[in-house]
Enzyme design. Structure first.
Site, PDB file in Angstrom:
ATOM      1  N   LYS A 203      -3.439  -4.634   4.514  1.00  0.00           N
ATOM      2  CA  LYS A 203      -2.042  -4.704   4.083  1.00  0.00           C
ATOM      3  C   LYS A 203      -1.220  -3.836   5.032  1.00  0.00           C
ATOM      4  CE  LYS A 203       1.091  -3.671   0.279  1.00  0.00           C
ATOM      5  NZ  LYS A 203       1.210  -3.435  -1.167  1.00  0.00           N
ATOM      6  N   LYS A 256      -2.053  -9.336   4.556  1.00  0.00           N
ATOM      7  CA  LYS A 256      -0.670  -9.383   4.076  1.00  0.00           C
ATOM      8  C   LYS A 256       0.235  -8.586   5.003  1.00  0.00           C
ATOM      9  CE  LYS A 256       2.057  -7.630   0.314  1.00  0.00           C
ATOM     10  NZ  LYS A 256       2.126  -6.645  -0.703  1.00  0.00           N
TER      11      LYS A 256
HETATM   12  C1  PBG Z   1       2.620  -3.253  -4.217  1.00  0.00           C
HETATM   13  C2  PBG Z   1       2.925  -4.584  -3.668  1.00  0.00           C
HETATM   14  C3  PBG Z   1       3.971  -4.918  -2.825  1.00  0.00           C
HETATM   15  C4  PBG Z   1       3.867  -6.277  -2.589  1.00  0.00           C
HETATM   16  C5  PBG Z   1       2.770  -6.742  -3.290  1.00  0.00           C
HETATM   17  N1  PBG Z   1       2.189  -5.668  -3.939  1.00  0.00           N
HETATM   18  C6  PBG Z   1       5.097  -4.106  -2.314  1.00  0.00           C
HETATM   19  C7  PBG Z   1       4.861  -3.006  -1.380  1.00  0.00           C
HETATM   20  O1  PBG Z   1       3.766  -2.741  -0.902  1.00  0.00           O
HETATM   21  O2  PBG Z   1       5.863  -2.313  -1.142  1.00  0.00           O
HETATM   22  C8  PBG Z   1       4.801  -7.071  -1.726  1.00  0.00           C
HETATM   23  C9  PBG Z   1       4.824  -8.523  -1.998  1.00  0.00           C
HETATM   24  C10 PBG Z   1       5.961  -9.233  -1.377  1.00  0.00           C
HETATM   25  O3  PBG Z   1       6.733  -8.684  -0.570  1.00  0.00           O
HETATM   26  O4  PBG Z   1       6.123 -10.413  -1.714  1.00  0.00           O
HETATM   27  N2  PBG Z   1       2.486  -3.278  -5.598  1.00  0.00           N
END
Ligand code: PBG
Length: 331
Positions: A203, A256
């Site tokens: 991520k 991601k």
């Molecule tokens: C954290 C989380 C995020 C997203 C999914 N899980 C936000 C982040 O890391 O700030 C982002 C998903 C998206 O942008 O569609 N709980």
């Protein structure tokens, strides 16, 4: 030049255009196909009843109370989408994110309601603290740092409460070290050995999460997420993250965002041949919606081209706010 004057220098024994002439021919040789089976629809669940509040930067995406989340899941199922991933938007937040493991909080209530009322739908849950902390960080903050190990304890509590409510998959998205192993161990110890873990393994610290943070009210109040989310410049490190999460017991690994990391998806799939998910995130969705609203792109085509590219790169599962629209488009 007439037909009879083909230059001898052109070797035309192989004409690749032969296979592009008709729709049936193109369909016959198509390498990549999308199916609604591979889509997972994110839902933002809030308190209240009858709430269906559109997220301004994400047209077609809503904050939903539990009753509305059930309706949305049933509608998704009717479109052919059989998987949802739930995010909680609690009314109350504190500095340790304790609503993340409250059995009466929106996500836990939504898991139970969806499982009760919509047969055959798979329910995954996002496991993180950022939606639950008043400072918007993904963990417990000690001396202005996200403290890894105390945060993992909180994530374990959240994952256990999702499993107890009936989640099929828990998906830690926090990027703390060691959380997959800790969650697997705790789930097994409590008899949840059938609850799967989808690890947000690679991520990245991305600018494309902006609209999500609007939807979830989870923008950090100070600092950023660079101390735990990955540097967008790194790919070899993504393989180390994935390798560790698999070793710790992840059943599915995720990359991601998606379209700016297609190379990473391809390398992860190639290196591990493991069930691989890609998250087409909020900013990626919002860009297409914004351009479409301005009449600058053909949205259905851009949507399917995008999702096809993610699939072609190697994703088995695509988490996308377009899940319902795409499922209808390819039906
Ligand atoms: C954290 C989380 C995020 C997203 C999914 N899980 C936000 C982040 O890391 O700030 C982002 C998903 C998206 O942008 O569609 N709980």
């Amino acid at each position: 030049m007439t037909r009879t004057q083909t230059p001898a220098a052109l070797n035309l024994t192989r004409r690749l255009r032969r296979l592009r002439r008709t729709p049936a021919m193109r369909a016959l040789v198509r390498e990549t196909r999308l199916s609604p089976d591979m889509f997972m629809l994110p839902l933002f669940v809030c308190d209240g009843e009858g709430v269906r509040r559109e997220v301004p930067s994400m047209p077609g995406v809503f904050n939903l109370s539990v009753d509305e989340a059930v309706k949305e899941t049933a509608a998704a199922k009717a479109d052919g989408v059989h998987s949802v991933i739930l995010f909680g938007i609690p009314d109350r937040k504190d500095d340790i994110g304790s609503l993340a493991y409250d059995p009466e909080a929106p996500v836990q209530a939504a898991i139970r309601a969806i499982k009760r009322e919509v047969a055959g739908v798979l329910v995954a849950t996002d496991v993180c603290l950022c939606e639950y902390t008043d400072h918007g960080h993904c963990g417990i903050v000690i001396d202005e740092e996200i403290a890894n190990d105390p945060t993992v304890d909180q994530l374990v509590r959240a994952a256990l409460s999702h499993a107890a409510a009936g989640a099929d998959i828990v998906a830690p998205s926090d990027m703390m070290d060691g959380r997959v192993g800790a969650i697997r161990h705790a789930l097994d110890e409590r008899g949840f050995e059938n609850t799967a873990i989808m690890a947000y393994a690679a991520k990245y610290c991305s600018a494309f999460y902006g609209p999500f943070r609007d939807a979830a009210g989870s923008a950090p109040q100070f600092g950023d997420r660079r101390s735990h989310q990955m540097d967008p410049a790194n790919a070899a490190e993504a393989l180390r993250e994935v390798e560790l999460d698999i070793a710790e017991g992840a059943d599915i690994v995720m990359v991601k965002p998606a379209i700016t990391y297609l190379d990473v998806i391809a390398r992860v799939k190639d290196a591990f041949d493991f069930p691989t998910a890609a998250y087409h995130v909020s900013g990626e969705y919002a860009m297409l919606k914004a351009a479409a609203r301005n009449g600058w792109i053909d949205e259905p085509r851009a949507m399917l081209e995008t999702l096809t590219a993610i699939r072609r790169a190697g994703a088995d599962i695509i988490i996308t706010y377009y899940a319902r629209e795409a499922a209808r488009a390819i039906a």
